[in-house]
Design an enzyme around this catalytic site. Sequence first.
Site, mmCIF file in Angstrom:
data_model
loop_
_atom_site.group_PDB
_atom_site.id
_atom_site.type_symbol
_atom_site.label_atom_id
_atom_site.label_comp_id
_atom_site.label_asym_id
_atom_site.label_seq_id
_atom_site.Cartn_x
_atom_site.Cartn_y
_atom_site.Cartn_z
ATOM 1 N N CYS A 177 38.332 36.917 39.226
ATOM 2 C CA CYS A 177 37.213 37.645 39.814
ATOM 3 C C CYS A 177 35.958 36.782 39.695
ATOM 4 O O CYS A 177 35.642 36.298 38.604
ATOM 5 C CB CYS A 177 37.025 38.966 39.066
ATOM 6 S SG CYS A 177 35.520 39.838 39.526
ATOM 7 N N CYS A 217 33.394 38.495 37.040
ATOM 8 C CA CYS A 217 33.555 38.584 35.584
ATOM 9 C C CYS A 217 34.658 37.693 35.032
ATOM 10 O O CYS A 217 34.992 37.788 33.848
ATOM 11 C CB CYS A 217 33.802 40.033 35.184
ATOM 12 S SG CYS A 217 35.454 40.629 35.616
ATOM 13 N N CYS A 238 38.004 44.804 41.297
ATOM 14 C CA CYS A 238 38.346 44.306 39.970
ATOM 15 C C CYS A 238 38.325 45.480 38.980
ATOM 16 O O CYS A 238 37.356 46.233 38.932
ATOM 17 C CB CYS A 238 37.327 43.243 39.580
ATOM 18 S SG CYS A 238 37.424 42.744 37.853
ATOM 19 N N CYS A 241 35.136 44.719 36.163
ATOM 20 C CA CYS A 241 33.701 44.837 36.486
ATOM 21 C C CYS A 241 33.440 45.727 37.697
ATOM 22 O O CYS A 241 32.291 46.005 38.025
ATOM 23 C CB CYS A 241 33.083 43.463 36.702
ATOM 24 S SG CYS A 241 33.550 42.691 38.264
ATOM 25 N N CYS A 261 44.223 41.704 51.190
ATOM 26 C CA CYS A 261 43.382 40.863 52.039
ATOM 27 C C CYS A 261 42.064 40.674 51.290
ATOM 28 O O CYS A 261 41.253 41.592 51.206
ATOM 29 C CB CYS A 261 43.184 41.591 53.364
ATOM 30 S SG CYS A 261 42.278 40.645 54.561
HETATM 31 ZN ZN LIG Z 1 35.505 41.457 37.841
#
Ligand SMILES: [Zn+2]
Length: 164
Positions: free
Chosen positions: A82, A85, A130, A133, A153
Amino acid sequence: MNKIFSRRFFMLIPFMSILKIFFKPMQVFASSITSKGEWNLSKEEWKKRLTPESYYILREEGTERAFSSQLNNEKREGTFYCAGCDFPLFSSETKYDSGTGWPSFWDSLKGSVETKMDFKLIVPRTEYHCSRCGGHQGHVFNDGPMPTGKRYCNNGLALKFVAK
Ligand SMILES: [Zn+2]
C-alpha cells in the site's frame, strides 16, 4: 418473461439513483475509516505523507488514467505494498495482464483488503481498500482468471512495488 424483466429493469434505474444519493456521504468517509488507531490520520497528515496524485487515489477514491502506471508492465517477482502505509497487499504470483491498463491481480494477500459497495457509476461496484489504513486501491470484478475468477483492478499510484 421479457416484459417483466424489462419492466423490472426500468424500475431499477430510479431505485439505483436513490441508492446513489443515499450512499454518497459514505464514500467521503469510507477511505478514511480504519480500525487501526495509529492510521487514523487527518487530511493534513495524509497530504504530508503522499504525493498529490496518490492522495487523490487513496484518500479521495480517485482513478488514474488507464495505461499511465509503470506497474502495469511490472513482471518481476516481488510484493506490492500500500502506498499509504506500506502494508503488503498483493504478490507478483497473482498478477496478470488483464488488458485494461491497470495493474490487475486475481487474488489479494490474506486479510490485506476490505471491500464495500460503491455507486459512483450508478451500477454497483465493489470498491476495495487497504485493511490497515483504509486507503482506496481499486475495484474488484468477477471476470478474472481461475482459480479465483476475481479481477482486482488496482491503481498503480496506490501501490509500491518491491522486487524480491
Ligand atoms: Zn494502507
